[in-house]
Design an enzyme around this catalytic site. Sequence first.
Site, PDB file in Angstrom:
ATOM      1  N   TRP A  22     -54.171 -14.571 159.466  1.00 27.13           N
ATOM      2  CA  TRP A  22     -52.725 -14.763 159.616  1.00 27.13           C
ATOM      3  C   TRP A  22     -52.135 -15.263 158.310  1.00 27.13           C
ATOM      4  CZ3 TRP A  22     -54.760 -13.740 164.229  1.00 27.13           C
ATOM      5  CH2 TRP A  22     -53.917 -13.276 165.259  1.00 27.13           C
ATOM      6  N   ASP A  41     -43.090 -18.721 167.617  1.00 29.32           N
ATOM      7  CA  ASP A  41     -42.862 -17.564 168.481  1.00 29.32           C
ATOM      8  C   ASP A  41     -41.876 -17.738 169.635  1.00 29.32           C
ATOM      9  OD1 ASP A  41     -45.007 -17.171 166.835  1.00 29.32           O
ATOM     10  OD2 ASP A  41     -46.401 -16.563 168.393  1.00 29.32           O
ATOM     11  N   TYR A  99     -46.360 -24.621 174.021  1.00 31.95           N
ATOM     12  CA  TYR A  99     -46.403 -23.967 172.705  1.00 31.95           C
ATOM     13  C   TYR A  99     -45.301 -24.459 171.776  1.00 31.95           C
ATOM     14  CZ  TYR A  99     -48.475 -19.835 170.336  1.00 31.95           C
ATOM     15  OH  TYR A  99     -49.150 -18.971 169.508  1.00 31.95           O
ATOM     16  N   GLU A 149     -54.625 -27.149 168.275  1.00 30.09           N
ATOM     17  CA  GLU A 149     -53.537 -26.288 167.806  1.00 30.09           C
ATOM     18  C   GLU A 149     -52.190 -27.036 167.875  1.00 30.09           C
ATOM     19  OE1 GLU A 149     -53.430 -22.700 170.073  1.00 30.09           O
ATOM     20  OE2 GLU A 149     -52.087 -21.643 168.691  1.00 30.09           O
TER      21      GLU A 149
HETATM   22  C1  GLC Z   1     -49.261 -18.068 166.778  1.00 32.07           C
HETATM   23  C2  GLC Z   1     -48.322 -19.039 166.095  1.00 32.07           C
HETATM   24  C3  GLC Z   1     -48.212 -18.691 164.629  1.00 32.07           C
HETATM   25  C4  GLC Z   1     -49.586 -18.658 164.007  1.00 32.07           C
HETATM   26  C5  GLC Z   1     -50.565 -17.787 164.792  1.00 32.07           C
HETATM   27  C6  GLC Z   1     -52.013 -17.953 164.343  1.00 32.07           C
HETATM   28  O1  GLC Z   1     -48.758 -16.776 166.795  1.00 32.07           O
HETATM   29  O2  GLC Z   1     -47.082 -19.047 166.701  1.00 32.07           O
HETATM   30  O3  GLC Z   1     -47.386 -19.595 163.954  1.00 32.07           O
HETATM   31  O4  GLC Z   1     -49.498 -18.230 162.691  1.00 32.07           O
HETATM   32  O5  GLC Z   1     -50.521 -18.089 166.148  1.00 32.07           O
HETATM   33  O6  GLC Z   1     -52.395 -19.293 164.357  1.00 32.07           O
END
Ligand code: GLC
Length: 432
Positions: A45, A175, A359, A402
């Site tokens: 990511w 998100d 979240y 997380e």
């Molecule tokens: C989710 C989060 C995002 C992050 C990804 C991987 O999609 O919202 O911010 O980069 O997970 O951790």
Amino acid sequence: SKRFNSWKCKRIMSSIIEFAKKTLINNRRSNYTLPTNTKLYPAQWNWDSAFIALGYSNFNLDYSFKEIETLISGQWDDGMIPHILFHIKDLNYTPNYKAWNCGRKISSSGITQPPILASILRIIIERKKFSKEEIKKYQTLILKIKKYLEWFIRYRDPKRTGLISILHPWESGYDNSPLWDKPMSKIKIESKLKYKRKDNKIVEKSQRPLKIDYDRYVTIKNHLRRLNYDPKKLYYKSKFNVVDVGFNSLFLKALKDLDFLLKFIGKSSSSLKKYILLNESKLIKLFNSKKMKFKNKDLKNDTSIEIPSITNFFMLFSDLKNKSVNKNLIKSLKKYCKNENYLFPSINSRHKSFEEKRYWRGPVWINCNWIIYQGLKNKDKSFAEMIRKKTINLVEKKKFREYYSCKSGLGMGAKNFSWSAALYLDFVLNRS
Ligand code: GLC
């Protein structure tokens, strides 16, 4: 006994430091690092990798640059660096590489994420006190980041308004934030959508986005795909087009940090400098100092969004020149988190959209704390130090989760989460 306690404290801390390093190493694949070792995110990511690279810089500079180089190797010809790179053709993620159906040599998603990479690279280079000659070794890297940031200006602000748009909630990195509730409510879900979520089987359902959110995420994505991810068209045609305060703040800081790096390689750009001034003057207008409120713009529906989100305070990270705006931002931030046990809730807990465990609708995120800390440390040292300590305490108690509850500190979502480990290291080892 005081001496014994401080000895004990130091030992605990050094064992957690070792655990943080181990967490990153365990999540590391060939030359890039997964966000976690669970099956939740089996790819690379964009902003995760930048935070991870910063973490590595505290003990293995080689890994740090490998991480960055691998991320940049996924750059598209037009300049975009995608939000996900699928180095391995793993079908366990939804939407997977086939569902996106894009990327060049490396399969990827067709959207981007906050370009924090430029700022992270500057921090690494400055901390390591690289000489001009050493910085020159990274010339290619810096120029690719330049191409990336210019891509935003060209395609995400084609009318040169001074503010850039995001075209999918996933681009923000937060998100399912309530920030997107209004624009998302306008999106008609595609009929006969076909996709199978896996995230809510791995993590407690109540802590993940809702089905209706996912239906809309996939609807927007499919539409972008039908437009062949043509950057010239997307700005005008996407079903979602929002000017977000947090994203623009990170972008402005990225531009400033890129400008700083370009000087060393003799590639300063006057058009970039001009955009920095324009972006800063327009961004400031999204904060109402008197009412202490922020305004995000929903360009698609020509309306505004006012949600008390921690990401609005990323404006502190932009290092705005206007001292009175900075002062008011700090004042509002103190109000935002007053009475909170754990900092910072992603959404003000007194707001109706706040959800303690879901979240991006309330929980504490370590990357947000780090961004705010970086913005505060040269403006309000004692407040910044308080945040640093509170973040360290929370992570030491609950480990590298997380996200966390701002009420009870409960650790949630993925375990062994890379950016929580990376930024913990950064907080502990770099007191300013
Ligand atoms: C989710 C989060 C995002 C992050 C990804 C991987 O999609 O919202 O911010 O980069 O997970 O951790």
